[in-house]
Scaffold this motif. Sequence first.
Motif, mmCIF file in Angstrom:
data_model
loop_
_atom_site.group_PDB
_atom_site.id
_atom_site.type_symbol
_atom_site.label_atom_id
_atom_site.label_comp_id
_atom_site.label_asym_id
_atom_site.label_seq_id
_atom_site.Cartn_x
_atom_site.Cartn_y
_atom_site.Cartn_z
ATOM 1 N N LEU A 74 153.347 17.467 -13.183
ATOM 2 C CA LEU A 74 153.498 16.859 -14.490
ATOM 3 C C LEU A 74 154.569 17.628 -15.258
ATOM 4 N N ARG A 75 155.243 16.938 -16.142
ATOM 5 C CA ARG A 75 156.156 17.623 -17.057
ATOM 6 C C ARG A 75 155.722 17.345 -18.492
ATOM 7 N N LEU A 76 155.375 18.396 -19.182
ATOM 8 C CA LEU A 76 155.012 18.288 -20.591
ATOM 9 C C LEU A 76 156.258 18.469 -21.448
ATOM 10 N N SER A 77 156.294 17.707 -22.519
ATOM 11 C CA SER A 77 157.375 17.834 -23.496
ATOM 12 C C SER A 77 156.774 18.143 -24.855
ATOM 13 N N CYS A 78 157.537 18.857 -25.647
ATOM 14 C CA CYS A 78 157.118 19.166 -27.011
ATOM 15 C C CYS A 78 158.332 18.982 -27.906
ATOM 16 N N ALA A 79 158.274 17.969 -28.755
ATOM 17 C CA ALA A 79 159.387 17.660 -29.644
ATOM 18 C C ALA A 79 159.094 18.171 -31.047
ATOM 19 N N ALA A 80 160.083 18.820 -31.615
ATOM 20 C CA ALA A 80 159.934 19.363 -32.961
ATOM 21 C C ALA A 80 160.628 18.468 -33.975
ATOM 22 N N SER A 81 160.036 18.376 -35.139
ATOM 23 C CA SER A 81 160.668 17.663 -36.244
ATOM 24 C C SER A 81 160.475 18.480 -37.513
ATOM 25 N N GLY A 82 161.447 18.348 -38.395
ATOM 26 C CA GLY A 82 161.354 19.067 -39.652
ATOM 27 C C GLY A 82 161.969 20.456 -39.615
ATOM 28 N N PHE A 83 162.351 20.910 -38.439
ATOM 29 C CA PHE A 83 163.014 22.205 -38.330
ATOM 30 C C PHE A 83 163.786 22.262 -37.019
ATOM 31 N N ALA A 84 164.741 23.171 -36.964
ATOM 32 C CA ALA A 84 165.556 23.327 -35.769
ATOM 33 C C ALA A 84 164.956 24.403 -34.881
ATOM 34 N N LEU A 85 164.711 24.075 -33.632
ATOM 35 C CA LEU A 85 164.035 24.990 -32.719
ATOM 36 C C LEU A 85 164.864 26.204 -32.337
ATOM 37 N N ASP A 86 166.158 26.169 -32.581
ATOM 38 C CA ASP A 86 166.978 27.268 -32.083
ATOM 39 C C ASP A 86 166.700 28.586 -32.807
ATOM 40 N N ARG A 87 165.931 28.559 -33.894
ATOM 41 C CA ARG A 87 165.558 29.795 -34.586
ATOM 42 C C ARG A 87 164.202 30.322 -34.133
ATOM 43 N N TYR A 88 163.605 29.656 -33.150
ATOM 44 C CA TYR A 88 162.216 29.936 -32.805
ATOM 45 C C TYR A 88 162.041 30.337 -31.347
ATOM 46 N N ALA A 89 161.141 31.282 -31.137
ATOM 47 C CA ALA A 89 160.602 31.484 -29.796
ATOM 48 C C ALA A 89 159.507 30.436 -29.591
ATOM 49 N N LEU A 90 159.343 29.990 -28.372
ATOM 50 C CA LEU A 90 158.439 28.880 -28.079
ATOM 51 C C LEU A 90 157.448 29.256 -26.993
ATOM 52 N N GLY A 91 156.268 28.705 -27.106
ATOM 53 C CA GLY A 91 155.251 29.002 -26.112
ATOM 54 C C GLY A 91 154.425 27.787 -25.760
ATOM 55 N N TRP A 92 153.853 27.829 -24.578
ATOM 56 C CA TRP A 92 152.856 26.852 -24.141
ATOM 57 C C TRP A 92 151.543 27.599 -23.927
ATOM 58 N N PHE A 93 150.479 27.015 -24.439
ATOM 59 C CA PHE A 93 149.142 27.574 -24.312
ATOM 60 C C PHE A 93 148.215 26.504 -23.761
ATOM 61 N N ARG A 94 147.068 26.925 -23.284
ATOM 62 C CA ARG A 94 146.077 25.949 -22.834
ATOM 63 C C ARG A 94 144.687 26.444 -23.167
ATOM 64 N N GLN A 95 143.795 25.474 -23.286
ATOM 65 C CA GLN A 95 142.403 25.798 -23.573
ATOM 66 C C GLN A 95 141.503 24.869 -22.804
ATOM 67 N N ALA A 96 140.727 25.459 -21.921
ATOM 68 C CA ALA A 96 139.751 24.710 -21.144
ATOM 69 C C ALA A 96 138.419 24.729 -21.890
ATOM 70 N N PRO A 97 137.538 23.754 -21.616
ATOM 71 C CA PRO A 97 136.237 23.719 -22.304
ATOM 72 C C PRO A 97 135.464 25.017 -22.136
ATOM 73 N N GLY A 98 135.007 25.569 -23.239
ATOM 74 C CA GLY A 98 134.215 26.782 -23.186
ATOM 75 C C GLY A 98 135.005 28.060 -23.010
ATOM 76 N N LYS A 99 136.325 27.943 -23.002
ATOM 77 C CA LYS A 99 137.161 29.127 -22.801
ATOM 78 C C LYS A 99 138.086 29.330 -23.987
ATOM 79 N N GLU A 100 138.585 30.534 -24.104
ATOM 80 C CA GLU A 100 139.537 30.832 -25.156
ATOM 81 C C GLU A 100 140.921 30.268 -24.807
ATOM 82 N N ARG A 101 141.700 30.042 -25.847
ATOM 83 C CA ARG A 101 143.063 29.586 -25.632
ATOM 84 C C ARG A 101 143.866 30.732 -25.027
ATOM 85 N N GLU A 102 144.651 30.406 -23.989
ATOM 86 C CA GLU A 102 145.435 31.435 -23.329
ATOM 87 C C GLU A 102 146.899 31.038 -23.244
ATOM 88 N N GLY A 103 147.744 32.052 -23.253
ATOM 89 C CA GLY A 103 149.164 31.812 -23.133
ATOM 90 C C GLY A 103 149.537 31.490 -21.697
#
Length: 127
Positions: free
Chosen positions: A18-47
Amino acid sequence: QLQLVESGGGLVQPGGSLRLSCAASGFALDRYALGWFRQAPGKEREGVSCISRRVGSTNFLDSVKGRFTISRDNAKNTVYLQMNSLKPEDTAVYYCAATVTTIFTMCMNRTTDYDYWGQGTQVTVSS
């Protein structure tokens, strides 16, 4: 208004991609570090992965190394997570996140480092 919107989640069989996409609006992403996180049921969110402002510095969760890649297209204001060889244990809600930074060559994998979050997209790996 700053907004991140994920897409590309779904149901896939083990070994699929699968390929996930994340589109930003309202600001320019080039000033930002970016991350993907996930959270499974009953577990903490992880990087899962992150990418610095300047393409070239990335980090990955050990369990996804060699299977996932992260990329960004600042012209399209979008960050991607390519997920290959998916396993049932990858099942989770996946979130993208952004944080403004003056550091060009480093990114972070802790939830507390990020200021802006998307609403998440469900990824289910099952036969």
